[in-house]
Design a protein around this motif. Structure first.
Motif, mmCIF file in Angstrom:
data_model
loop_
_atom_site.group_PDB
_atom_site.id
_atom_site.type_symbol
_atom_site.label_atom_id
_atom_site.label_comp_id
_atom_site.label_asym_id
_atom_site.label_seq_id
_atom_site.Cartn_x
_atom_site.Cartn_y
_atom_site.Cartn_z
ATOM 1 N N PRO A 176 0.801 -1.234 0.000
ATOM 2 C CA PRO A 176 0.000 0.000 0.000
ATOM 3 C C PRO A 176 0.829 1.278 0.000
ATOM 4 N N ARG B 41 -3.978 10.018 -9.392
ATOM 5 C CA ARG B 41 -5.403 9.876 -9.079
ATOM 6 C C ARG B 41 -5.975 8.595 -9.685
ATOM 7 N N ARG C 101 -4.647 5.504 -7.784
ATOM 8 C CA ARG C 101 -5.345 5.314 -6.499
ATOM 9 C C ARG C 101 -6.752 4.745 -6.728
ATOM 10 N N ARG C 102 -7.445 5.288 -7.710
ATOM 11 C CA ARG C 102 -8.794 4.801 -8.013
ATOM 12 C C ARG C 102 -8.786 3.332 -8.403
ATOM 13 N N GLU C 103 -7.868 2.960 -9.287
ATOM 14 C CA GLU C 103 -7.802 1.571 -9.747
ATOM 15 C C GLU C 103 -7.364 0.637 -8.632
ATOM 16 N N ALA C 104 -6.455 1.083 -7.779
ATOM 17 C CA ALA C 104 -6.017 0.261 -6.641
ATOM 18 C C ALA C 104 -7.177 0.017 -5.678
ATOM 19 N N GLU C 105 -7.925 1.055 -5.376
ATOM 20 C CA GLU C 105 -9.071 0.927 -4.458
ATOM 21 C C GLU C 105 -10.143 0.015 -5.029
ATOM 22 N N ALA C 106 -10.266 -0.018 -6.352
ATOM 23 C CA ALA C 106 -11.266 -0.867 -7.002
ATOM 24 C C ALA C 106 -10.758 -2.287 -7.233
#
Length: 416
Positions: A224, A240, A243-248
């Motif tokens: 992380p 950005r 981060r979005r793709e990692a969270e998804a």
């Protein structure tokens, strides 16, 4: 509208890519940028960190105007066919005036001179020198460089030719120039020197703003905190999206290990004679892989690569072979005769407002069908792309059918 073409992977899009994009636009005096980008698997045979749509979005957010997908048939190839496929796509748009690529030398003239010498194809002397260098155990790039240095080259310096071919970006640039000549393209070549981080640099430079994609992927694989480590080296728009793709759960930070299970199933269920039909398998490599499988300490891709790799069988070649095996690639479609026919469509991944104008112009200028919706175009090459994307997305932490088959469900990325 003056347009410059780029051939890219953006795995992921970082500050060095942004520099190349902006300088290419300046060097070409261009109003628009068209990028031909590898899809879910890269030229080195690795599964991409992000989906092709997320990487296209990064490129558009940073200033690209139109992103086209390089079919997997050409993306998973040695430099000659990778370059030929990508250059053919840029030429087929009918709107690209120049091609700008990064190189270690930053000088076009030596590459042009070598391309001119080699444009007629490999001579019998070149082929024999290459065969002897490979038989001596050299990797293909090293063998090609040695062979090129040994073949008479008129006024060129043999040592200079060999030095150029030791550099990965100069070698790829040479192949771009050869491809332009091969298809008699009117696209003008341009080159610029790569800045700071080298192609294979594995560490994040202290206090620098540019790191290699290899180093960034390694940072992201550490966990992380990797996103924070990578932050200084990527544009804010890329960060950005990362981060979005990692969270998804759509970030393949583990690389090949995320696809280890289906890969080993594909290898275990093939007899050596079946493996021999996979592109890049030759000279007994299929037997070497089959023999290594039951002797591995664990069923990991890194473990397999370490067991099979030699000076002759480079990691890049082995990774491409594994990708072909995973994707069930074989047959005449991957033969030289078919590859020489070139890509058969222009697959649109995303566009900006300027890119929309390019697409409008391409209705009159394009030499190939422009594919905006995969469902509207039937072609064996496109079917390979759709399957490759589905396999890639199946490794996401939260795999969803709509991610696997985004080619059918999602329109091109539009950035305004």
């Amino acid at each position: 509208m003056k347009t410059v073409g780029l051939i890219v992977e953006y795995n992921p899009f970082h500050n060095g890519h942004l520099l190349h994009l902006n300088r290419s636009r300046e060097l070409a005096g261009a109003d628009a940028v068209v990028a031909v980008m590898s899809g879910p698997f890269t030229q080195r045979g690795e599964p991409a960190l992000l989906s092709k749509r997320a990487r296209a979005e990064m490129a558009l957010a940073a200033g690209a105007d139109l992103v086209l997908e390089l079919p997997v048939l050409y993306a998973l190839q040695p430099a000659e066919w990778f370059a030929f496929g990508a250059v053919s796509l840029l030429d087929a748009t009918g709107v690209v005036d120049s091609l700008c690529f990064g190189s270690e030398s930053g000088e076009l003239e030596p590459l042009e001179a070598l391309a001119s010498r080699m444009a007629g194809g490999e001579s019998p002397a070149m082929r024999e020198a290459l065969r002897q260098a490979l038989a001596a155990g050299l990797s293909y790039p090293a063998a090609y460089a040695k062979a090129a240095s040994q073949v008479p080259c008129g006024g060129d310096s043999a040592e200079g030719a060999a030095a150029l071919l030791r550099n990965p970006n100069d070698t790829l640039g040479l192949q771009y120039l050869l491809a332009l000549r091969r298809i008699a393209s009117g696209i003008a070549p341009l080159t610029m020197r790569r800045e700071q981080a080298g192609y294979h640099d594995a560490g994040l430079p202290a206090g620098g703003a540019i790191a290699s994609a290899t180093a960034l992927r390694a940072a992201l694989a550490r966990g992380p905190g990797g996103l924070d480590e990578a932050a200084p080296y990527v544009p804010q728009t890329s960060l950005r999206i990362l981060r979005r793709e990692a969270e998804a759960g759509r970030l393949l930070a583990a690389g090949w290990e995320a696809l280890a299970q289906p890969l080993f199933a594909a290898l275990i269920t093939r007899a050596p004679e079946e493996l021999a039909l996979v592109p890049e398998a030759a000279e007994g490599l299929e037997h070497r892989i089959s023999a290594a499988l039951p002797r591995l300490a664990e069923p990991g891709v890194e473990c397999l690569l370490a067991a099979v790799k030699t000076k002759r069988y480079t990691r890049t070649r082995l990774q491409r072979l594994l990708a072909h095996a995973l994707l069930n690639h074989s047959g005449a479609l991957f033969g030289r005769e078919n590859l020489a026919l070139g890509p058969r469509y222009l697959r649109v991944l995303g566009f900006s407002p300027q890119g929309r104008l390019l697409l409008k112009a391409m209705k009159k200028t394009a030499k190939l069908p422009v594919v905006v919706r995969a469902a509207d175009h039937a072609d064996p090459q496109l079917e390979l792309d759709i399957r490759a994307s589905a396999v890639h997305a199946s490794a996401f932490a939260h795999a969803a059918v709509k991610d696997m088959y985004a080619d059918y469900y999602s329109p091109p990325v539009a950035v305004f």
